[in-house]
Design an enzyme around this catalytic site. Structure first.
Site, PDB file in Angstrom:
ATOM      1  CD  GLN A   1      -3.102  -0.632  -0.002  1.00 34.68           C
ATOM      2  OE1 GLN A   1      -3.236   0.517  -0.423  1.00 34.68           O
ATOM      3  NE2 GLN A   1      -3.815  -1.635  -0.484  1.00 34.68           N
TER       4      GLN A   1
ATOM      5  CB  CYS B   1     -21.164 -11.157   2.326  1.00 35.90           C
ATOM      6  SG  CYS B   1     -22.851 -11.517   2.732  1.00 35.90           S
TER       7      CYS B   1
HETATM    8  N1  PLP Z   1      -0.679  -6.738   0.898  1.00 36.32           N
HETATM    9  C1  PLP Z   1      -1.440  -5.656   1.040  1.00 36.32           C
HETATM   10  C2  PLP Z   1      -1.219  -4.745   2.208  1.00 36.32           C
HETATM   11  C3  PLP Z   1      -2.434  -5.365   0.112  1.00 36.32           C
HETATM   12  O1  PLP Z   1      -3.203  -4.282   0.264  1.00 36.32           O
HETATM   13  C4  PLP Z   1      -2.613  -6.247  -0.990  1.00 36.32           C
HETATM   14  C5  PLP Z   1      -3.697  -6.004  -1.969  1.00 36.32           C
HETATM   15  O2  PLP Z   1      -4.698  -5.393  -1.688  1.00 36.32           O
HETATM   16  C6  PLP Z   1      -1.776  -7.357  -1.105  1.00 36.32           C
HETATM   17  C7  PLP Z   1      -0.816  -7.574  -0.139  1.00 36.32           C
HETATM   18  C8  PLP Z   1      -1.898  -8.311  -2.266  1.00 36.32           C
HETATM   19  O3  PLP Z   1      -1.414  -7.733  -3.444  1.00 36.32           O
HETATM   20  P1  PLP Z   1      -1.858  -8.338  -4.875  1.00 36.32           P
HETATM   21  O4  PLP Z   1      -3.230  -7.824  -5.145  1.00 36.32           O
HETATM   22  O5  PLP Z   1      -0.846  -7.792  -5.840  1.00 36.32           O
HETATM   23  O6  PLP Z   1      -1.789  -9.809  -4.778  1.00 36.32           O
END
Ligand code: PLP
Length: 385
Positions: free
Chosen positions: A179, A325
């Site tokens: 993020q 959900c």
């Molecule tokens: N880690 C965090 C903090 C995330 O927000 C996300 C995705 O939302 C992921 C890992 C996973 O990433 P990816 O969607 O590229 O698999």
């Protein structure tokens, strides 16, 4: 109807410049980077150029960057790869209770294979409790994995302090920077990170491309076995157009990140201040200041987040809720639960995540619509009776 996208923490629109940079690698330079001919060389050159950009962006060396298929894959590799390569030294891992499922489920799967995992709680402000983290350290601890910023409530974690704790105890430190990569400045030396995960689609790059930074000398196993790609650390023919797009997205981020953070913080604060001032019994989730420039996550008493999302969607506004959900009932997110929020309130949570393409007008309209929706939903909610 005009559409307003406020779900940039879920994914972002590919930037037109990124799209343009990727296109020739589908149609003109389509070689396999492992091939010896000129088609292969062209693809390899593009791959290495993206690697150089990614490495420079976090103050690391190109040999320390491994391209993967996603943030999830990078998280899996960091956790399982370290656990299996170091099991003779110890079988204990520390993570936090507010991690993304990519980390939590990797840890759960290791527990099934006999590893021990401690899940350190976060305080009500959404920040991981460092006292508890220090207390969890054992002789057998081989890895600490804590996210840079939380994907639901946007709280920024004290990763440099955790890096110091890990280093002084001779423990590897992984940060899930999915993020923050491309949004906040990251220096793996300053943080003291040994491993870091990132994903292109969170910074206006394509989906299905990630990277893991692995500090030189780190003892880690690959997750995927096969060919010798990525320095023997990730078999599979590389997604060249995707990686080129990732490189371009990083280049744009290094140019614009600081300006964008200032702009998004302003918009975010307008939304936060507007919601708190005009909607009774509305609460900001997570610390007011130690949060991502683009994250405004709220909880509203007496109503369900899903209802708010549907109402917003009908007006063309995309956001997301902190509930999932499951079997017909709304299960509040593990993040909100673990920061101690009551179930009823946690069910009424909504996350707005802003991005590069949002405007002041969009935020003003969203606030207007949100006030109406919440008023309507509360009028029919059995909980307000
Ligand atoms: N880690 C965090 C903090 C995330 O927000 C996300 C995705 O939302 C992921 C890992 C996973 O990433 P990816 O969607 O590229 O698999």
């Amino acid at each position: 109807m005009k559409k307003i996208y406020l779900d940039n923490a879920a994914t972002t629109r590919v930037d037109p410049e990124v799209f343009k940079a990727m296109q020739p690698y589908f149609s003109d330079f389509y070689g396999n980077p492992s091939s010896v001919h000129s088609f292969g060389h062209e693809a390899k050159k593009a791959l290495e150029s993206a690697r150089l950009i990614a490495a420079g962006f976090i103050n690391s060396d190109p040999q320390e960057i491994i391209f993967t298929g996603s943030g999830t894959e990078s998280d899996n590799m960091a956790i399982k790869g370290i656990a299996f390569a170091n099991h003779e030294k110890g079988n204990h891992i520390i993570t936090s209770a507010i991690e993304h499922h990519a980390v939590l489920e990797s840890c759960h799967s290791l527990e099934k294979s006999g590893f021990e995992v401690s899940y350190v709680p976060a305080d009500p402000d959404g920040i991981v409790n460092l006292k508890e983290l220090k207390k969890a350290i054992k002789k057998s601890t081989v890895l600490i994995s804590v996210m840079h910023a939380n994907n639901e409530i946007g709280t920024i974690q004290p990763v440099s302090e955790i890096g110091q704790i890990a280093r002084s105890n001779n423990i590897y430190f992984h940060i899930d920077a999915v993020q923050t990569f491309g949004h906040l400045k990251i220096d793996v030396e300053d943080i003291g990170a040994d491993l870091l995960s990132a994903s292109a689609h969170k910074l206006y790059g394509p989906k299905g491309v990630g990277l893991i930074y692995v500090r030189r000398g780190t003892k880690i196993n690959p997750l995927i076995n096969g060919g010798s790609q990525e320095n023997n650390m990730r078999a599979s023919t590389q997604n060249v157009p995707g990686i080129v797009g990732f490189g371009k997205a990083i280049e744009l981020a290094s140019r614009n990140m600081e300006k964008e953070a200032i702009l998004q913080t302003k918009l975010r604060d307008r939304l936060i201040d507007g919601v708190i001032a005009t909607i009774d019994r509305s609460y900001l989730n997570g610390d007011r200041f130690k949060r991502l420039p683009n994250n405004a996550s709220f909880s509203f008493d007496f109503i369900e987040g899903e209802g708010i999302l549907l109402g917003l969607d009908m007006k063309g506004i995309a956001a997301s809720s902190g509930s999932a959900c499951s079997s017909g009932s709304m299960e509040p997110s593990h993040v909100l639960k673990s920061i101690g929020m009551a179930n009823q309130l946690a069910r009424g949570s909504v996350r707005f995540s802003l991005g590069r393409f949002n405007t002041r007008e969009e935020i003003a309209y969203t606030l207007e619509v949100l006030v109406e929706i919440i008023d309507k939903l509360r009028k029919i909610s059995p909980l307000t009776k």
